[in-house]
Design a protein around this motif. Structure first.
Motif, PDB file in Angstrom:
ATOM      1  N   PHE A  14       0.854  -1.172   0.000  1.00 34.06           N
ATOM      2  CA  PHE A  14       0.000   0.000   0.000  1.00 34.06           C
ATOM      3  C   PHE A  14       0.896   1.230   0.000  1.00 34.06           C
ATOM      4  O   PHE A  14       1.756   1.363   0.855  1.00 34.06           O
ATOM      5  N   SER A  15       0.680   2.069  -0.967  1.00 33.45           N
ATOM      6  CA  SER A  15       1.467   3.298  -1.048  1.00 33.45           C
ATOM      7  C   SER A  15       0.521   4.473  -1.183  1.00 33.45           C
ATOM      8  O   SER A  15      -0.526   4.370  -1.822  1.00 33.45           O
ATOM      9  N   PHE A  16       0.865   5.544  -0.582  1.00 34.60           N
ATOM     10  CA  PHE A  16       0.072   6.747  -0.759  1.00 34.60           C
ATOM     11  C   PHE A  16       1.009   7.925  -0.896  1.00 34.60           C
ATOM     12  O   PHE A  16       2.082   7.958  -0.319  1.00 34.60           O
ATOM     13  N   GLY A  17       0.616   8.849  -1.705  1.00 34.28           N
ATOM     14  CA  GLY A  17       1.408  10.051  -1.892  1.00 34.28           C
ATOM     15  C   GLY A  17       0.517  11.271  -1.770  1.00 34.28           C
ATOM     16  O   GLY A  17      -0.638  11.247  -2.145  1.00 34.28           O
ATOM     17  N   LEU A  57       6.764  22.166  -2.439  1.00 33.69           N
ATOM     18  CA  LEU A  57       6.227  20.863  -2.816  1.00 33.69           C
ATOM     19  C   LEU A  57       6.643  19.850  -1.764  1.00 33.69           C
ATOM     20  O   LEU A  57       7.838  19.690  -1.495  1.00 33.69           O
ATOM     21  N   VAL A  58       5.670  19.198  -1.147  1.00 33.33           N
ATOM     22  CA  VAL A  58       5.934  18.176  -0.140  1.00 33.33           C
ATOM     23  C   VAL A  58       5.216  16.903  -0.555  1.00 33.33           C
ATOM     24  O   VAL A  58       4.016  16.935  -0.850  1.00 33.33           O
ATOM     25  N   GLN A  59       5.943  15.802  -0.622  1.00 37.30           N
ATOM     26  CA  GLN A  59       5.374  14.501  -0.960  1.00 37.30           C
ATOM     27  C   GLN A  59       5.778  13.503   0.115  1.00 37.30           C
ATOM     28  O   GLN A  59       6.961  13.333   0.397  1.00 37.30           O
ATOM     29  N   ALA A  60       4.781  12.870   0.700  1.00 36.71           N
ATOM     30  CA  ALA A  60       5.019  11.872   1.742  1.00 36.71           C
ATOM     31  C   ALA A  60       4.432  10.547   1.301  1.00 36.71           C
ATOM     32  O   ALA A  60       3.481  10.505   0.514  1.00 36.71           O
ATOM     33  N   GLY A  61       4.980   9.456   1.812  1.00 39.67           N
ATOM     34  CA  GLY A  61       4.514   8.133   1.410  1.00 39.67           C
ATOM     35  C   GLY A  61       4.543   7.148   2.561  1.00 39.67           C
ATOM     36  O   GLY A  61       5.220   7.367   3.580  1.00 39.67           O
ATOM     37  N   LEU A  79       9.465  10.540   3.783  1.00 42.02           N
ATOM     38  CA  LEU A  79       9.300  11.876   3.209  1.00 42.02           C
ATOM     39  C   LEU A  79      10.084  11.892   1.901  1.00 42.02           C
ATOM     40  O   LEU A  79      11.304  11.985   1.897  1.00 42.02           O
ATOM     41  N   ALA A  80       9.370  11.769   0.791  1.00 38.66           N
ATOM     42  CA  ALA A  80      10.026  11.646  -0.505  1.00 38.66           C
ATOM     43  C   ALA A  80      10.519  12.975  -1.041  1.00 38.66           C
ATOM     44  O   ALA A  80      11.567  13.055  -1.678  1.00 38.66           O
ATOM     45  N   THR A  81       9.780  14.037  -0.785  1.00 34.56           N
ATOM     46  CA  THR A  81      10.115  15.340  -1.346  1.00 34.56           C
ATOM     47  C   THR A  81       9.765  16.439  -0.361  1.00 34.56           C
ATOM     48  O   THR A  81       8.701  16.411   0.252  1.00 34.56           O
ATOM     49  N   GLN A  99      15.393  25.885  -7.019  1.00 34.75           N
ATOM     50  CA  GLN A  99      14.611  24.831  -6.388  1.00 34.75           C
ATOM     51  C   GLN A  99      15.528  23.997  -5.499  1.00 34.75           C
ATOM     52  O   GLN A  99      16.557  23.485  -5.952  1.00 34.75           O
ATOM     53  N   ASN A 100      15.151  23.863  -4.241  1.00 30.97           N
ATOM     54  CA  ASN A 100      15.936  23.152  -3.249  1.00 30.97           C
ATOM     55  C   ASN A 100      15.092  22.026  -2.660  1.00 30.97           C
ATOM     56  O   ASN A 100      13.916  22.211  -2.355  1.00 30.97           O
ATOM     57  N   ASP A 101      15.692  20.837  -2.514  1.00 28.94           N
ATOM     58  CA  ASP A 101      14.998  19.694  -1.920  1.00 28.94           C
ATOM     59  C   ASP A 101      15.797  19.221  -0.715  1.00 28.94           C
ATOM     60  O   ASP A 101      16.930  18.753  -0.857  1.00 28.94           O
ATOM     61  N   PHE A 102      15.212  19.327   0.462  1.00 25.78           N
ATOM     62  CA  PHE A 102      15.919  19.002   1.694  1.00 25.78           C
ATOM     63  C   PHE A 102      16.083  17.503   1.900  1.00 25.78           C
ATOM     64  O   PHE A 102      16.786  17.083   2.819  1.00 25.78           O
ATOM     65  N   THR A 103      15.437  16.686   1.052  1.00 32.33           N
ATOM     66  CA  THR A 103      15.570  15.233   1.185  1.00 32.33           C
ATOM     67  C   THR A 103      16.610  14.659   0.234  1.00 32.33           C
ATOM     68  O   THR A 103      16.856  13.452   0.252  1.00 32.33           O
TER      69      THR A 103
END
Length: 305
Positions: A14-17, A57-61, A79-81, A99-103
């Motif tokens: 099961f994955s959710f984004g 932009l925040v993407q969690a899974g 935390l993917a993004t 554009q900066n991505d802390f992950t």
């Protein structure tokens, strides 16, 4: 959510984004979620100016597998993004985009300075996505699925440091992009060679057409590397890369049909950073000790054929 049956075992994953985009393009949600919130709307307007636009932009899974033999650590949340975006348009056709991505490592995804003469010519420099692969060029918040295809992640050149010229013709039906890049995704080049990347796009039907929207593209790239990261399959790659790709995407209403293919020819250097004398000396030593894999070589190129 998907279930895959393998033998007598059932594997469920099961994955959710989820993503939230703020300011720039995403503060439009305020008209729906915060229509009755004048303080929030006023706050949003401070970060939505032509010369200074802020976004996020925040993407969690989450991942859960029911296999008893699954390795520990596979189930849980991630935390993917987590991106912060700064962009703006200035006078005389100049613009910028950060554009900066802390992950991610490095955390700086894009750092671009651009100049647009007219729709037919835009010059950009910095670190940004090289013009290869339609799926890779889609912004992370607009992907069709949670992740990009594995073949794109492994073979496409990805983000590079360099310069690029691009533009559109025939009312945006024909587009092009061509650039020269370091080829190793880092801030400094690993040798004196440049990676060449180019793309042609054709969109005979656009939104509003009775035939739907159709986009077709071809891409190509060539690079001679000394130390490049090729996805997860070849770290610190040294050799020659030739890439070719084709893609199409058709949408009409809620219907979507999309496909992409990438072909790669990789020639790996066996001996690097050796001048001619040292190379010959190593070959003599290797012949004396009968090291396998060095019996065929070209002294001029320093590569095993």
């Amino acid at each position: 959510m998907s279930g895959i049956i393998r033998g007598a075992r059932i594997r469920r994953r099961f994955s959710f984004g989820a993503f939230w985009v703020i300011a720039a393009s995403a503060f439009s949600v305020s008209s729906i979620c915060f229509a009755g919130e004048p303080i929030f709307n006023e706050f949003a307007e401070h970060f939505k100016q032509p010369y200074f636009d802020v976004g996020a932009l925040v993407q969690a899974g989450g991942d859960w597998q029911s296999q008893p033999s699954s390795p520990s650590g596979n189930n849980g949340f991630s935390l993917a993004t987590a991106r912060i975006i700064l962009q703006g348009k200035l006078d005389e056709g100049f613009s910028y985009f950060f554009q900066n991505d802390f992950t991610k490592t490095p955390a700086i995804l894009d750092a671009i300075a651009s100049w647009t003469a007219d729709p037919r010519l835009t010059i950009r420099g910095g670190r940004f996505k090289s013009p290869f692969s339609a799926e890779f060029l889609i912004w992370g918040g607009n992907l069709d699925f949670i992740n990009r295809a594995q073949v794109v992640n492994e073979l496409a050149p990805g983000r590079q440091v360099g310069v690029q010229a691009s533009g559109e013709f025939l009312e945006s039906k024909l587009s092009y992009a061509i650039g020269a890049f370091n080829g190793n995704s880092s801030g400094s080049n690993d040798n004196n060679q440049m990676m060449s990347v180019g793309r042609l796009g054709f969109a005979p039907f656009n939104e509003g057409s009775r035939w739907g929207k159709l986009q077709v593209g071809i891409s190509g790239a060539y690079s001679d590397d000394a130390r490049a990261q090729l996805g997860t399959i070849l770290p610190n790659f040294a050799g020659t890369r030739r890439l070719a790709g084709g893609d199409f995407r058709w949408t009409k209403g809620r219907l979507l049909l999309s496909s992409e293919a990438i072909a790669s020819s990789i020639s790996r250097n066996m001996l690097m950073h050796l001048n001619r004398m040292n190379f010959v000396k190593m070959i003599v030593n290797a012949t004396e000790t009968h090291i396998p894999g060095l019996s065929r070589f070209s002294a001029d190129s320093g590569r095993v054929p």
